[in-house]
Design a protein around this motif. Structure first.
Motif, PDB file in Angstrom:
ATOM      1  N   MET A 149       2.132  -5.907  24.825  1.00 34.78           N
ATOM      2  CA  MET A 149       1.656  -5.267  23.606  1.00 34.78           C
ATOM      3  C   MET A 149       1.119  -6.314  22.643  1.00 34.78           C
ATOM      4  O   MET A 149       1.711  -7.374  22.464  1.00 34.78           O
ATOM      5  N   GLN A 150      -0.030  -6.019  21.994  1.00 32.60           N
ATOM      6  CA  GLN A 150      -0.562  -6.941  21.009  1.00 32.60           C
ATOM      7  C   GLN A 150       0.373  -7.034  19.810  1.00 32.60           C
ATOM      8  O   GLN A 150       1.034  -6.075  19.447  1.00 32.60           O
ATOM      9  N   SER A 151       0.422  -8.231  19.207  1.00 31.75           N
ATOM     10  CA  SER A 151       1.194  -8.352  17.975  1.00 31.75           C
ATOM     11  C   SER A 151       0.509  -7.550  16.888  1.00 31.75           C
ATOM     12  O   SER A 151      -0.710  -7.410  16.874  1.00 31.75           O
ATOM     13  N   VAL A 152       1.301  -6.978  15.994  1.00 33.42           N
ATOM     14  CA  VAL A 152       0.742  -6.162  14.922  1.00 33.42           C
ATOM     15  C   VAL A 152       1.068  -6.814  13.585  1.00 33.42           C
ATOM     16  O   VAL A 152       2.029  -7.572  13.445  1.00 33.42           O
ATOM     17  N   ASP A 153       0.237  -6.510  12.591  1.00 28.92           N
ATOM     18  CA  ASP A 153       0.447  -7.078  11.268  1.00 28.92           C
ATOM     19  C   ASP A 153       1.611  -6.405  10.541  1.00 28.92           C
ATOM     20  O   ASP A 153       2.319  -7.032   9.765  1.00 28.92           O
ATOM     21  N   PHE A 154       1.787  -5.098  10.813  1.00 24.80           N
ATOM     22  CA  PHE A 154       2.813  -4.330  10.106  1.00 24.80           C
ATOM     23  C   PHE A 154       3.491  -3.352  11.066  1.00 24.80           C
ATOM     24  O   PHE A 154       2.916  -2.956  12.071  1.00 24.80           O
ATOM     25  N   ASP A 155       4.703  -2.968  10.709  1.00 23.80           N
ATOM     26  CA  ASP A 155       5.338  -1.871  11.431  1.00 23.80           C
ATOM     27  C   ASP A 155       4.686  -0.550  11.041  1.00 23.80           C
ATOM     28  O   ASP A 155       4.505   0.343  11.871  1.00 23.80           O
ATOM     29  N   LEU A 156       4.339  -0.434   9.752  1.00 25.97           N
ATOM     30  CA  LEU A 156       3.805   0.808   9.221  1.00 25.97           C
ATOM     31  C   LEU A 156       2.756   0.520   8.156  1.00 25.97           C
ATOM     32  O   LEU A 156       2.963  -0.339   7.288  1.00 25.97           O
ATOM     33  N   ILE A 157       1.634   1.232   8.224  1.00 25.65           N
ATOM     34  CA  ILE A 157       0.637   1.220   7.164  1.00 25.65           C
ATOM     35  C   ILE A 157       0.565   2.627   6.595  1.00 25.65           C
ATOM     36  O   ILE A 157       0.428   3.599   7.338  1.00 25.65           O
ATOM     37  N   ILE A 158       0.657   2.743   5.274  1.00 24.64           N
ATOM     38  CA  ILE A 158       0.531   4.024   4.589  1.00 24.64           C
ATOM     39  C   ILE A 158      -0.778   4.013   3.826  1.00 24.64           C
ATOM     40  O   ILE A 158      -0.966   3.200   2.910  1.00 24.64           O
ATOM     41  N   CYS A 159      -1.698   4.879   4.212  1.00 30.23           N
ATOM     42  CA  CYS A 159      -2.977   4.998   3.522  1.00 30.23           C
ATOM     43  C   CYS A 159      -2.817   6.025   2.409  1.00 30.23           C
ATOM     44  O   CYS A 159      -2.728   7.226   2.671  1.00 30.23           O
ATOM     45  N   GLY A 160      -2.763   5.559   1.192  1.00 28.57           N
ATOM     46  CA  GLY A 160      -2.557   6.427   0.043  1.00 28.57           C
ATOM     47  C   GLY A 160      -1.331   6.013  -0.743  1.00 28.57           C
ATOM     48  O   GLY A 160      -0.216   6.052  -0.221  1.00 28.57           O
ATOM     49  N   GLY A 161      -1.530   5.600  -1.990  1.00 24.23           N
ATOM     50  CA  GLY A 161      -0.424   5.142  -2.823  1.00 24.23           C
ATOM     51  C   GLY A 161      -0.109   6.079  -3.955  1.00 24.23           C
ATOM     52  O   GLY A 161       0.304   5.649  -5.037  1.00 24.23           O
ATOM     53  N   GLY A 162      -0.278   7.391  -3.714  1.00 25.58           N
ATOM     54  CA  GLY A 162       0.118   8.393  -4.699  1.00 25.58           C
ATOM     55  C   GLY A 162       1.600   8.697  -4.575  1.00 25.58           C
ATOM     56  O   GLY A 162       2.365   7.930  -3.970  1.00 25.58           O
ATOM     57  N   PRO A 163       2.050   9.826  -5.120  1.00 28.19           N
ATOM     58  CA  PRO A 163       3.479  10.161  -5.058  1.00 28.19           C
ATOM     59  C   PRO A 163       4.035  10.216  -3.636  1.00 28.19           C
ATOM     60  O   PRO A 163       5.150   9.754  -3.391  1.00 28.19           O
ATOM     61  N   VAL A 164       3.265  10.755  -2.674  1.00 31.33           N
ATOM     62  CA  VAL A 164       3.768  10.864  -1.299  1.00 31.33           C
ATOM     63  C   VAL A 164       3.863   9.490  -0.651  1.00 31.33           C
ATOM     64  O   VAL A 164       4.902   9.112  -0.098  1.00 31.33           O
ATOM     65  N   GLY A 165       2.778   8.727  -0.718  1.00 32.31           N
ATOM     66  CA  GLY A 165       2.768   7.422  -0.075  1.00 32.31           C
ATOM     67  C   GLY A 165       3.812   6.480  -0.640  1.00 32.31           C
ATOM     68  O   GLY A 165       4.531   5.796   0.106  1.00 32.31           O
ATOM     69  N   GLN A 166       3.924   6.429  -1.955  1.00 29.08           N
ATOM     70  CA  GLN A 166       4.906   5.542  -2.576  1.00 29.08           C
ATOM     71  C   GLN A 166       6.333   5.991  -2.266  1.00 29.08           C
ATOM     72  O   GLN A 166       7.221   5.151  -2.052  1.00 29.08           O
ATOM     73  N   SER A 167       6.567   7.300  -2.223  1.00 26.99           N
ATOM     74  CA  SER A 167       7.917   7.795  -1.936  1.00 26.99           C
ATOM     75  C   SER A 167       8.343   7.449  -0.513  1.00 26.99           C
ATOM     76  O   SER A 167       9.473   6.994  -0.279  1.00 26.99           O
ATOM     77  N   VAL A 168       7.439   7.658   0.448  1.00 24.41           N
ATOM     78  CA  VAL A 168       7.766   7.321   1.839  1.00 24.41           C
ATOM     79  C   VAL A 168       8.086   5.835   1.967  1.00 24.41           C
ATOM     80  O   VAL A 168       9.091   5.439   2.581  1.00 24.41           O
ATOM     81  N   ALA A 169       7.240   4.993   1.387  1.00 22.44           N
ATOM     82  CA  ALA A 169       7.459   3.551   1.473  1.00 22.44           C
ATOM     83  C   ALA A 169       8.785   3.153   0.835  1.00 22.44           C
ATOM     84  O   ALA A 169       9.566   2.370   1.402  1.00 22.44           O
ATOM     85  N   GLY A 170       9.055   3.702  -0.337  1.00 22.49           N
ATOM     86  CA  GLY A 170      10.279   3.351  -1.040  1.00 22.49           C
ATOM     87  C   GLY A 170      11.528   3.805  -0.308  1.00 22.49           C
ATOM     88  O   GLY A 170      12.517   3.064  -0.210  1.00 22.49           O
ATOM     89  N   LEU A 171      11.503   5.009   0.238  1.00 23.96           N
ATOM     90  CA  LEU A 171      12.681   5.516   0.955  1.00 23.96           C
ATOM     91  C   LEU A 171      12.947   4.709   2.217  1.00 23.96           C
ATOM     92  O   LEU A 171      14.110   4.414   2.554  1.00 23.96           O
ATOM     93  N   LEU A 172      11.879   4.345   2.945  1.00 29.28           N
ATOM     94  CA  LEU A 172      12.075   3.545   4.153  1.00 29.28           C
ATOM     95  C   LEU A 172      12.666   2.173   3.809  1.00 29.28           C
ATOM     96  O   LEU A 172      13.562   1.678   4.497  1.00 29.28           O
ATOM     97  N   ALA A 173      12.150   1.558   2.736  1.00 23.75           N
ATOM     98  CA  ALA A 173      12.668   0.255   2.339  1.00 23.75           C
ATOM     99  C   ALA A 173      14.136   0.353   1.919  1.00 23.75           C
ATOM    100  O   ALA A 173      14.941  -0.532   2.230  1.00 23.75           O
ATOM    101  N   ARG A 174      14.486   1.430   1.234  1.00 22.20           N
ATOM    102  CA  ARG A 174      15.872   1.608   0.805  1.00 22.20           C
ATOM    103  C   ARG A 174      16.801   1.898   1.986  1.00 22.20           C
ATOM    104  O   ARG A 174      18.017   1.712   1.883  1.00 22.20           O
ATOM    105  N   ARG A 175      16.218   2.343   3.082  1.00 26.35           N
ATOM    106  CA  ARG A 175      17.010   2.571   4.297  1.00 26.35           C
ATOM    107  C   ARG A 175      16.982   1.347   5.208  1.00 26.35           C
ATOM    108  O   ARG A 175      17.161   1.447   6.417  1.00 26.35           O
TER     109      ARG A 175
END
Length: 262
Positions: free
Chosen positions: A1-27
């Protein structure tokens, strides 16, 4: 498998995108391996004047992220929802007390939600790319590639598309469906407001919603495009009269309205 830059990329930094990112980081997901891409700067996102209705479940998510206190200070609680249909008998009244909740939902300003979330997730160590525009997403056998407007290509194991975008500026999609609906939005005042009660009024052309906000109501009136253009062309007095005929007198008389948009 090719190396990847990120585990996850979220396109969109509105309420949904920021909430998903924040919850994953807190977990305990590696925060730096989560990238959030958005076309707007945080300042532009915080200035968004739109109104958003949040469910009580959304409040619980925002509380976990530490963003609710700032939002709750200016949000208007919805304690009841009155549902009816024009020309038909009866109505339904939903009440927070029936569900043992402090509120069924809340009416807030979109920009305030964005600002509070940006403040809450800032210390988590996420990779925030703002402003940046994703122009293409391609799925490969072992990764997803996101091409930015500046030509940079980012790779991730997974991409979440959470970008609503500015619809008038987006390229036309190959597959489309026109639902023949136009939403007229504004802020209105009535002389007999009912505190913390939202209204959903169904009509032959689409739903009409009045959401309690500040000292009036956020109006969302869905109609056919031709009707919408006619409504937008009316002066304030004629528009309020048309709204009165459609909604009725549950709030007394409509007295004032802000500039309208569709």
């Amino acid at each position: 498998m090719q190396s990847v830059d990120f585990d996850l990329i979220i396109c969109g930094g509105g309420p949904v995108g920021q909430s998903v990112a924040g919850l994953l980081a807190r977990r305990k997901r590696p925060a730096a391996r989560i990238a959030v891409i958005d076309m707007k700067t945080p300042e532009q996102a915080a200035a968004d004047p739109r109104t958003i209705a949040l469910s009580y479940g959304s409040r619980q998510i925002l509380e976990e992220l530490g963003a609710w206190d700032d939002i709750g200070r200016s949000a208007t609680a919805i304690e009841q929802i009155h549902v009816s249909r024009r020309g038909h008998f009866g109505r339904t009244l939903l009440d927070r007390k029936d569900y043992d909740l402090p509120a069924l939902g809340y009416v807030a300003r979109y920009g305030e939600v964005n600002r509070a979330l940006a403040t809450a997730i800032a210390p988590l160590g996420l990779t925030l790319m703002r402003p940046a525009e994703a122009q293409d997403i391609s799925e490969e056998d072992d990764h997803v590639a996101v091409t930015l407007k500046d030509g940079q290509v980012l790779r991730a194991a997974l991409v979440i598309q959470a970008e609503g975008g500015v619809f008038g500026e987006q390229q036309q999609k190959t597959l489309q469906r026109d639902y023949q609906q136009l939403g007229v939005i504004a802020h209105v005042h009535a002389d007999q407001p009912v505190a913390h009660r939202a209204f959903e009024r169904f009509t032959d052309e689409g739903p009409l919603a009045l959401l309690p906000q500040d000292d009036g109501y956020a109006l969302v009136w869905c109609v056919r495009p031709a009707t919408g253009e006619q409504l937008l062309a009316l002066d304030d007095t004629a528009f309020l009269a048309a709204l009165q005929r459609t909604f009725g007198e549950r709030l007394g008389r409509f007295t004032r309205i802000s500039p309208r948009h569709a």
